[in-house]
Design a protein around this motif. Structure first.
Motif, PDB file in Angstrom:
ATOM      1  N   THR A 105      40.521  53.072  34.229  1.00  0.00           N
ATOM      2  CA  THR A 105      40.471  51.666  33.857  1.00  0.00           C
ATOM      3  C   THR A 105      41.083  50.840  34.968  1.00  0.00           C
ATOM      4  O   THR A 105      41.830  51.365  35.808  1.00  0.00           O
TER       5      THR A 105
ATOM      6  N   CYS B 224      30.868  53.170  17.592  1.00  0.00           N
ATOM      7  CA  CYS B 224      30.554  52.879  18.997  1.00  0.00           C
ATOM      8  C   CYS B 224      29.279  53.623  19.395  1.00  0.00           C
ATOM      9  O   CYS B 224      29.326  54.721  19.966  1.00  0.00           O
TER      10      CYS B 224
ATOM     11  N   TYR C  95      37.163  54.062  30.534  1.00  0.00           N
ATOM     12  CA  TYR C  95      36.248  55.212  30.483  1.00  0.00           C
ATOM     13  C   TYR C  95      37.060  56.487  30.292  1.00  0.00           C
ATOM     14  O   TYR C  95      38.142  56.647  30.879  1.00  0.00           O
TER      15      TYR C  95
ATOM     16  N   ALA D 192      33.299  58.467  26.651  1.00  0.00           N
ATOM     17  CA  ALA D 192      33.515  57.201  25.940  1.00  0.00           C
ATOM     18  C   ALA D 192      33.629  56.078  26.943  1.00  0.00           C
ATOM     19  O   ALA D 192      34.247  56.224  28.003  1.00  0.00           O
TER      20      ALA D 192
ATOM     21  N   PRO E  53      37.549  47.425  30.947  1.00  0.00           N
ATOM     22  CA  PRO E  53      36.998  48.514  30.138  1.00  0.00           C
ATOM     23  C   PRO E  53      37.655  49.836  30.497  1.00  0.00           C
ATOM     24  O   PRO E  53      38.191  50.004  31.599  1.00  0.00           O
TER      25      PRO E  53
ATOM     26  N   THR F 238      29.191  46.467  25.226  1.00  0.00           N
ATOM     27  CA  THR F 238      29.575  47.132  23.988  1.00  0.00           C
ATOM     28  C   THR F 238      30.288  48.446  24.286  1.00  0.00           C
ATOM     29  O   THR F 238      30.468  48.821  25.447  1.00  0.00           O
ATOM     30  N   SER F 239      30.671  49.152  23.223  1.00  0.00           N
ATOM     31  CA  SER F 239      31.359  50.436  23.384  1.00  0.00           C
ATOM     32  C   SER F 239      30.424  51.586  23.016  1.00  0.00           C
ATOM     33  O   SER F 239      29.551  51.439  22.158  1.00  0.00           O
ATOM     34  N   TRP F 240      30.675  52.727  23.671  1.00  0.00           N
ATOM     35  CA  TRP F 240      29.884  53.937  23.401  1.00  0.00           C
ATOM     36  C   TRP F 240      30.828  55.132  23.319  1.00  0.00           C
ATOM     37  O   TRP F 240      31.698  55.303  24.172  1.00  0.00           O
TER      38      TRP F 240
ATOM     39  N   THR G 285      36.963  46.254  20.447  1.00  0.00           N
ATOM     40  CA  THR G 285      37.850  47.347  20.047  1.00  0.00           C
ATOM     41  C   THR G 285      39.212  46.873  19.573  1.00  0.00           C
ATOM     42  O   THR G 285      39.745  47.387  18.587  1.00  0.00           O
TER      43      THR G 285
ATOM     44  N   TYR H 299      31.327  41.574  16.983  1.00  0.00           N
ATOM     45  CA  TYR H 299      31.863  42.927  17.126  1.00  0.00           C
ATOM     46  C   TYR H 299      32.505  43.448  15.837  1.00  0.00           C
ATOM     47  O   TYR H 299      32.529  44.659  15.596  1.00  0.00           O
TER      48      TYR H 299
ATOM     49  N   ILE I  61      34.972  52.233  26.476  1.00  0.00           N
ATOM     50  CA  ILE I  61      35.601  51.330  25.523  1.00  0.00           C
ATOM     51  C   ILE I  61      35.589  49.911  26.084  1.00  0.00           C
ATOM     52  O   ILE I  61      36.193  49.640  27.128  1.00  0.00           O
ATOM     53  N   ASN I  62      34.868  49.034  25.400  1.00  0.00           N
ATOM     54  CA  ASN I  62      34.865  47.612  25.729  1.00  0.00           C
ATOM     55  C   ASN I  62      35.947  46.939  24.897  1.00  0.00           C
ATOM     56  O   ASN I  62      35.956  47.027  23.671  1.00  0.00           O
TER      57      ASN I  62
END
Length: 615
Positions: free
Chosen positions: A169, A120, A196, A135, A194, A127-129, A142, A75, A137-138
């Motif tokens: 979350t 991301c 969101y 968004a 995670p 993974t993160s996007w 991060t 990562y 977030i993993n």
């Protein structure tokens, strides 16, 4: 310096007279702030306030893998612009000490401010996007934390861009009712929850008085949200009925409809990825329900009932275990079983199985396993142990040399369930063994392979060591006869066996091919097929059969023009050089492992099947 004996005597005395408040004060938290100043650029900007404890320097690290996905993902490759400063804004020295570690000079400050950016843009559940819409977030990719790994709170504040109204979350809110602020009791919890942020469609329901949230990102007017929420609730109730209780205060299903696939379990949430079109066709929707059921079953099996090797987590090193067949494979056995018990699929749909990726033909796990030559090469426990180097690094030869601990683990789960039912005359099942194992081993230490085998044998009232040795340690073919007889099932007869085939058998080389820019290329050559015996290689471009040109779009139809046992000369291009291969077609094999209820099943067998699958 005090003499050692006197020091050993004095320290306990000092501990006894130390102020209780001082002894009980928890370590100061690390506080993160996440900002998205230009989400369309796919970056999250992270600021962390890190307590120093008076140390002259600190070392922070980032995880290299995330629990539930057994691959080192590096990562830190997405991290850039690492900086540090004092509370007064004075720059502090930063140096990288390992691929995923950084050292910070503190200048004697009580805390330092660390900042960095994370790119991301990998749409995966591990993974993160970040983009203009939302968004995910993993935590593993991060957040940095202290190398000393002292348990301490980790607080997170999100600063969403304008227009993003919600964040969700599994973490509890920071006291004070402030939006977008969350706290984790420790780093493990932070990485297991995670986050969101965006504007999803949210469906809430309660089971046993506990709130559950289906968070759909990307419905797009296509996905049937209300239907999916009703069915997720039914799956939760089905799992709760099996296990007896819900081991969390709230649960979140992050359902990202991003035209991708996959799922990853967490302790009180899961991330799912799918297509918004999957509520429109029955097979695709059943596949999504299986995914929901699979990841939710992990709430018990893996997140609490876990192999001893999978905790405490070492986020910087591969952690191997022989028990992924149980953690993942038995979960795969139960995923559609719970969908069936929830009344969301028929017995026929359960037995038929699901289409695999890129296929419209449903196959059950036994069919998939028996079509994998690697089952005769790699034992199941070995497949579990080698997950880090084999399962997530598949290549064109994987089918020949390896077996999936998901697929074979599910089949072994099916057979093990039947073994227990037979041994106890239907009084006990694998359900009972899983509950007993959960009761004994869902604490901080986990279970060993021997402990699970002993627990299962105890429930069965019989020694199952021979079963486990064959199923887990050897490459011997599995014996299906006993399970089929117990449930009143059979393998369907092929058209040839029925003598009713209306079409002549199709010619077959056993090659998997793909269209590469108008070129028909070979992507897999399985052992014990005519193509393997004829010397085809992965990467060969099939140019012609005889003197007739072959294009990708006519390959399947052309096979219908040939007959089994017909000899042909195939022109291939291998690394730019034309080569002729002599091949003899065989008949395309029909599956011998499709399941169906046996019409001759006795009332007793039907009762066994009903106890297993319901009405």
């Amino acid at each position: 310096m005090l003499p050692r004996l006197r020091l050993a005597w004095i320290l306990p005395v000092l501990a006894m007279i130390a102020p209780p408040a001082l002894a009980q004060n928890p370590p100061d938290p690390i506080r993160y702030t996440l900002r998205f100043p230009a989400p369309e650029s796919h970056y999250v900007e992270v600021e962390a306030i890190v307590p120093t404890g008076g140390a002259a320097d600190l070392e922070l690290y980032m995880a290299v893998w995330t629990p539930g996905s057994y691959l080192v993902r590096e990562y830190a490759r997405n991290v850039e612009n690492m900086k540090a400063g004092s509370a007064e804004g004075k720059p502090l020295a930063v140096s990288k000490t390992r691929k995923n570690r950084w050292k910070f000079e503190t200048g004697g400050a009580a805390s330092i401010q660390v900042s960095y950016r994370v790119y991301c843009r990998e749409m995966g559940v591990q993974t993160s996007w970040v983009d203009a819409g939302f968004a995910l977030i993993n935590g593993a990719g991060t957040f940095l934390t202290l190398v000393d790994r002292t348990p301490r709170p980790h607080e997170v504040t999100l600063v969403p861009p304008p227009g993003w109204l919600k964040s969700y979350t599994g973490l509890p809110d920071v006291p004070g009712n402030q939006p977008h602020r969350y706290v984790a009791a420790d780093f493990d919890t932070l990485l297991d929850c995670p986050i969101y942020a965006g504007n999803p469609a949210v469906y809430e329901f309660a089971v046993d008085g506990k709130p559950h949230f289906l968070i759909n990102e990307g419905e797009g007017g296509v996905w049937d949200g209300p239907r999916s929420a009703r069915d997720v609730e039914a799956i939760v109730k089905s799992a709760r009925s099996l296990w007896g209780s819900l081991p969390y205060d709230k649960y979140l299903f992050f359902n990202l409809l991003t035209e991708t696939g996959g799922g990853l379990e967490h302790k009180n949430s899961t991330v799912l990825m799918s297509s918004r079109w999957n509520t429109r066709t029955r097979p695709a929707y059943l596949g999504w329900l299986d995914l929901v059921s699979h990841e939710f079953f992990h709430t018990w099996n893996v997140k609490r009932l876990r192999p001893a090797e999978l905790g405490p987590f070492d986020y910087e090193t591969e952690v191997t275990t022989k028990s992924l067949w149980l953690a993942e494979g038995v979960t795969s056995y139960y995923d559609r079983l719970l969908v069936r018990r929830a009344g969301l699929c028929s017995v026929e749909e359960y037995l038929e199985g699901n289409p695999g990726p890129g296929s419209d033909k449903a196959r059950n796990d036994i069919e998939v396993l028996q079509d994998t030559p690697g089952r005769l090469v790699q034992p199941l426990e070995s497949a579990s142990f080698d997950a880090w180097i084999k399962y997530y690094r598949r290549d064109e030869n994987t089918a020949n040399t390896a077996v999936s601990y998901y697929t074979k683990g599910a089949v072994v789960g099916f057979l093990l369930d039947a073994e227990i039912r037979k041994a106890t005359d239907g009084k006990k099942s694998l359900d009972d063994a899983m509950r007993l194992a959960f009761e004994r081993y869902s604490g901080p230490t986990g279970y060993t392979p021997a402990q699970f085998r002993e627990t299962t044998s105890e429930v069965a009232g019989a020694d199952l060591s021979a079963f486990f040795a064959r199923a887990l340690e050897s490459t011997d073919e599995l014996d299906y006869a006993g399970a089929l007889a117990w449930y009143g099932l059979r393998f369907k007869a092929t058209e040839d066996e029925k003598g009713k085939g209306k079409k002549p058998p199709k010619a077959w080389l056993g090659l998997t091919t793909k269209d590469e820019g108008g070129r028909l290329t070979v992507s897999v050559v399985k052992r014990e097929t005519p193509g393997y015996e004829s010397g085809f290689n992965v990467g060969d471009e099939i140019v012609a059969i005889g003197e007739d040109r072959i294009l990708p779009e006519v390959w399947s139809k052309r096979m219908e023009q040939y007959r089994p046992n017909e000899k042909v000369s195939v022109l291939v291009s291998r690394r730019g050089r034309l080569i002729r291969l002599d091949a003899t077609f065989a008949a395309e094999p029909l599956s011998k492992f499709r399941l169906e209820p046996d019409p001759a099943a006795t009332d007793e067998q039907k009762a066994h099947r009903k106890a297993w699958l319901g009405d």
